[in-house]
Each structure stands twice: as structure tokens, then as C-alpha cells.
Design an enzyme around this catalytic site. Structure first.
Site, PDB file in Angstrom:
ATOM      1  N   LYS A  45       0.834  -1.215   0.000  1.00 44.63           N
ATOM      2  CA  LYS A  45       0.000   0.000   0.000  1.00 44.63           C
ATOM      3  C   LYS A  45       0.865   1.260   0.000  1.00 44.63           C
ATOM      4  O   LYS A  45       0.361   2.379  -0.047  1.00 44.63           O
ATOM      5  CB  LYS A  45      -0.907   0.025   1.239  1.00 44.63           C
ATOM      6  CG  LYS A  45      -1.979  -1.009   1.247  1.00 44.63           C
ATOM      7  CD  LYS A  45      -3.127  -0.715   2.206  1.00 44.63           C
ATOM      8  CE  LYS A  45      -2.805  -0.567   3.625  1.00 44.63           C
ATOM      9  NZ  LYS A  45      -3.976  -0.539   4.518  1.00 44.63           N
ATOM     10  N   LYS A  47       2.686   2.135   2.591  1.00 41.81           N
ATOM     11  CA  LYS A  47       2.649   2.677   3.966  1.00 41.81           C
ATOM     12  C   LYS A  47       3.612   1.865   4.826  1.00 41.81           C
ATOM     13  O   LYS A  47       3.809   0.676   4.618  1.00 41.81           O
ATOM     14  CB  LYS A  47       1.252   2.505   4.582  1.00 41.81           C
ATOM     15  CG  LYS A  47       0.172   3.342   3.982  1.00 41.81           C
ATOM     16  CD  LYS A  47      -1.185   3.035   4.642  1.00 41.81           C
ATOM     17  CE  LYS A  47      -1.530   4.011   5.736  1.00 41.81           C
ATOM     18  NZ  LYS A  47      -2.947   3.949   6.151  1.00 41.81           N
TER      19      LYS A  47
HETATM   20  N1  C2G Z   1     -10.531   6.609   9.841  1.00 43.32           N
HETATM   21  C1  C2G Z   1     -11.526   7.453  10.319  1.00 43.32           C
HETATM   22  N2  C2G Z   1     -11.191   8.654  10.844  1.00 43.32           N
HETATM   23  C2  C2G Z   1      -9.882   9.028  10.931  1.00 43.32           C
HETATM   24  C3  C2G Z   1      -8.862   8.168  10.470  1.00 43.32           C
HETATM   25  C4  C2G Z   1      -9.212   6.939   9.919  1.00 43.32           C
HETATM   26  O1  C2G Z   1     -12.728   7.114  10.248  1.00 43.32           O
HETATM   27  N3  C2G Z   1      -9.569  10.248  11.477  1.00 43.32           N
HETATM   28  C5  C2G Z   1     -10.950   5.322   9.246  1.00 43.32           C
HETATM   29  C6  C2G Z   1     -10.542   5.192   7.787  1.00 43.32           C
HETATM   30  O2  C2G Z   1     -11.504   5.815   6.947  1.00 43.32           O
HETATM   31  C7  C2G Z   1     -10.527   3.671   7.608  1.00 43.32           C
HETATM   32  C8  C2G Z   1     -10.133   3.162   9.008  1.00 43.32           C
HETATM   33  O3  C2G Z   1     -10.297   4.262   9.921  1.00 43.32           O
HETATM   34  O4  C2G Z   1     -11.838   3.187   7.283  1.00 43.32           O
HETATM   35  C9  C2G Z   1      -8.694   2.699   9.065  1.00 43.32           C
HETATM   36  O5  C2G Z   1      -7.887   3.749   8.564  1.00 43.32           O
HETATM   37  P1  C2G Z   1      -6.389   3.383   8.113  1.00 43.32           P
HETATM   38  O6  C2G Z   1      -5.724   2.618   9.176  1.00 43.32           O
HETATM   39  O7  C2G Z   1      -5.759   4.620   7.569  1.00 43.32           O
HETATM   40  O8  C2G Z   1      -6.689   2.338   6.922  1.00 43.32           O
HETATM   41  P2  C2G Z   1      -6.255   2.482   5.398  1.00 43.32           P
HETATM   42  O9  C2G Z   1      -4.786   2.702   5.320  1.00 43.32           O
HETATM   43  O10 C2G Z   1      -7.177   3.446   4.806  1.00 43.32           O
HETATM   44  O11 C2G Z   1      -6.475   0.982   4.844  1.00 43.32           O
HETATM   45  O12 C2G Z   1      -8.211  -2.342   1.991  1.00 43.32           O
HETATM   46  C10 C2G Z   1      -8.499  -1.138   2.674  1.00 43.32           C
HETATM   47  C11 C2G Z   1      -7.261  -0.584   3.327  1.00 43.32           C
HETATM   48  O13 C2G Z   1      -6.609  -1.580   4.092  1.00 43.32           O
HETATM   49  C12 C2G Z   1      -7.646   0.597   4.220  1.00 43.32           C
END
Ligand code: C2G
Length: 152
Positions: A45, A47
Site C-alpha cells: 500500500k 505505507k
Molecule cells: N478513519 C476514520 N477517521 C480518521 C482516520 C481513519 O474514520 N480520522 C478510518 C478510515 O476511513 C478507515 C479506518 O479508519 O476506514 C482505518 O484507517 P487506516 O488505518 O488509515 O486504513 P487504510 O490505510 O485506509 O487501509 O483495503 C483497505 C485498506 O486496508 C484501508
């Protein structure tokens, strides 16, 4: 029939945005499965997480809104997960809005509002700023001590 919900994410540096999302996801149904991105998948990804996969998975397992934790190893596993886990609702934060609509033939697809003013990225930036400030203070202290030593 109990409603089964699934979501996916890295959940690095677990923060209030994650908690509030999981709380809302849990209120959509009766059982919430969270698929946590492995360290290897995070690399795909683009990250890198501060907290390793096993600890991120353990933290989510300890969250009272979460019923099951599975590894997320690749982008393509969602369809299989939804069928195998008998999922009724696939849900994500709305930064992913529209990205997973193709799953709509298997289950309901829901995007929930993100929590503003908090993100893993902002927490990392804050830690980096703290670190460079502390390094600057240490450098200044060393220079002061060197000046004092030179005047002895
Ligand atoms: N999230 C949120 N509010 C935030 C930060 C994150 O609602 N201030 C939500 C994101 O929208 C996501 C979840 O928390 O639904 C997890 O966020 P991340 O860990 O950043 O996940 P991401 O890197 O977006 O990975 O296949 C899908 C991916 O694995 C998603």
C-alpha cells in the site's frame, strides 16, 4: 439473523478516529470483523506502520466493539472474505467513498464519515517534530558544554 459487518485498515497508532469508526461500525450490526493490514501488505500500500502487525491486531482484539480480527494480506481478498465470513455489510471511512462499490453484488456497502482533525499521518508528523526539537536541544546543550570545557 444477526447482521455481520466487516472493515479493513492499518489502524496504526490507534487513535480516537479509529475508535469512533469501530463504534459506528459495531452499531450497524451484531458482529464486527476487522481485517488488519499486515506489515507486508502495508508495504504494497506504500505505507509503513510504527506499530507492528501483531500488536495492531492485539489492540483491535482488545477493543470492545470488535468481535474478530483477521489479517489483510492483499487488495483482492475482500470478495472471498465477504462470502466466507457470511458478511451482510462492508463498511469503511468515507475517504474510501465509492472505491469498493463493486462489492455491492455481495453485500451492502457503507461509507461512514471520518473523524476530523486526527490521523496516523498527523500523529507521525507531531512525533517527528518533537524528535527534531529534542535533537536541536541536545545539540545546543553539547555546544554549550563544549564551550564551557574549552574555557576551562
Ligand atoms: N478513519 C476514520 N477517521 C480518521 C482516520 C481513519 O474514520 N480520522 C478510518 C478510515 O476511513 C478507515 C479506518 O479508519 O476506514 C482505518 O484507517 P487506516 O488505518 O488509515 O486504513 P487504510 O490505510 O485506509 O487501509 O483495503 C483497505 C485498506 O486496508 C484501508
Amino acid at each position: 439473523m444477526p447482521k455481520r459487518v466487516i472493515t479493513y485498515g492499518t489502524f496504526d497508532l490507534f487513535h480516537i478516529g479509529h475508535v469512533r469508526l469501530l463504534q459506528r461500525l459495531a452499531s450497524l450490526g451484531d458482529h464486527l470483523t476487522v481485517c488488519v493490514s499486515t506489515d507486508e501488505f502495508n508495504a504494497i500500500k506504500g505505507k509503513s506502520s510504527v506499530i507492528p502487525y501483531d500488536q495492531r491486531a492485539e489492540i483491535l482484539s482488545a477493543c470492545r466493539f470488535v468481535d474478530a480480527v483477521l489479517p489483510e494480506n492483499d487488495w483482492a481478498q475482500k470478495r472471498t472474505d465477504i462470502v466466507e465470513q457470511k458478511i451482510d455489510i462492508f463498511a469503511m471511512g468515507n475517504d474510501w467513498s465509492g472505491k469498493f462499490d463493486d462489492l455491492g453484488d455481495l453485500c451492502e456497502v457503507v461509507y461512514l464519515p471520518r473523524t476530523e482533525d486526527i490521523s496516523t499521518t498527523s500523529l507521525k508528523a507531531y512525533m517527528d517534530a518533537l524528535r527534531s526539537e529534542q535533537l536541536g536541544e541536545i545539540k545546543h546543550l553539547i555546544e554549550t558544554l563544549n564551550d564551557k570545557a574549552a574555557s576551562l
